[in-house]
Design a protein around this motif. Sequence first.
Motif: not given
Lengths: 298, 298
Positions: A77, A81-82, A84, A91, A93, A96, A146, B78, B82
Amino acid sequence: MKAARSSPLAAYLSMLRTGPALRTAYTHLFSRQPGVDRNVAERFRLQCRSSAFGGQTSGRVPGFVQANLVAVPQKHAFSFLRFCLANPRACPLLDVTAPGDPTPRTVAHTADLRTDLPKYWVWHDGAVADERQDVVDVWCDEMVGFLLGCSFSWEQALQEAHLPPRQIEENCNVPMFRTSLSNLPVQPFGGNLVVSMRPYLPSQLSAVAAITGRYPGAHGAPIHWGDPHEIGVCIEGDPDWGDRVSVRESEVPVFWACGVTPQEALREAQLPFAITHAPGHMFITDLVDNEILIPSLA
Amino acid sequence: MKAARSSPLAAYLSMLRTGPALRTAYTHLFSRQPGVDRNVAERFRLQCRSSAFGGQTSGRVPGFVQANLVAVPQKHAFSFLRFCLANPRACPLLDVTAPGDPTPRTVAHTADLRTDLPKYWVWHDGAVADERQDVVDVWCDEMVGFLLGCSFSWEQALQEAHLPPRQIEENCNVPMFRTSLSNLPVQPFGGNLVVSMRPYLPSQLSAVAAITGRYPGAHGAPIHWGDPHEIGVCIEGDPDWGDRVSVRESEVPVFWACGVTPQEALREAQLPFAITHAPGHMFITDLVDNEILIPSLA
């Protein structure tokens, strides 16, 4: 007819390629607008949850933001996330989830990502292994969901500006193409940018770019227009995804970053396990399209 | 004197508190502007690396973006990412490293985060355990570095607009206060928002908000002005961090989200291990301040 502005491609490439690209990430914060009946979004999701609806979502629940879903185990994950953040045009966001929590609390606090999409793809080792209407039994405690914005959010605005996307006029799916442009890789995620294409007259490009540029949460402005070969695309044949649309006299193809891009990244990453929506079968959020609109840039 | 616009606090609180706040994340992409001599940033970092410089960075390498550092083990990265996305006013992301890679490749591709800051704090179990000039021996393979923007980026612009921050006029540190406003928690990170304060006349508020609002990567516009008690702050006594500054006749205190906020989150999370910059001893990036400027919002 006004002269066409030059394609934004050079700016896009310079951002990617001239030395280490410089960027900052930030989040736009929105409050719910009063007076919006969001129950219609929830009712639609409940229809999916009960398997009463299993079709494509284009044109469904008009006015509500639709989203691409990618879910990966927590182990991947942080990298995703990085990825995105490094590739925000493809991508963008919207939400999440916390690991193991199937509810996207930012955009739909009553939803369950395991059941509330009309159709899912289950991926094994970078390939689609199964298509199904829910993923309750395979969404393990470690999954992170996501939600990524989708161009449906501005197609209504284009229609209202008398700039209807061609695939809507021709009642088919938007054509999508794999480009020769590499995404900024964040191991194990990489792959090439996928774009959607809508043809417009040169005189329409400024308006089309201005309207869609106000939706960075839905891919934003075009990344290129004009010669498709500059991005390694041939529009004469069938598209890689979606349907062929007609390009009329004097029109130029206009290309936007597309939410199929992360699926290409999943394919390349060959993750043992992942879940996505099935193409065209999106998640309906509680957001309305003008809640992800940013002010005009002066 | 123009009438003061009302404080932006209501908008900030409504975003945080009216049901699940709606938001989308996106990234602004910047290309390096030509003709900037970035060697001066690298030379400064090399002075830190050799321990020739170990002081505060306020006013150093003028024109270059300075950043707060937070580094946590990959296990918590992570969640911390977030947390930053959920609290972008306090934690505006400029760069996130790959696990184990001490180089922030987006904002300073020749830098080493283990040596290139003038002073570090090493945290154990949510408390500062050590202050040192490098962290080479404790930066394990699993560390992830986060660089977060800092208000230094717009203080020059305020001065050029004849709106000098008071602490610059009085040659001291900006006063900072812990507020009663909770951050949006992302377990294990939470804590309360920390703000910096600069006093201005009501007639100056619009200009001050417009100038700083163009730097979302550096905390952006104020989150409140006027009565400090509305955010649980008392400005009569000593600030929680930094120095007391004078507030003159007719002036109102203006409050911005502050990069000390993530240190409060670290304190509350009680992580076994983390690294930050020592307050005031920031990381100097290769970015110049006007590269993180966004266009005026119409």
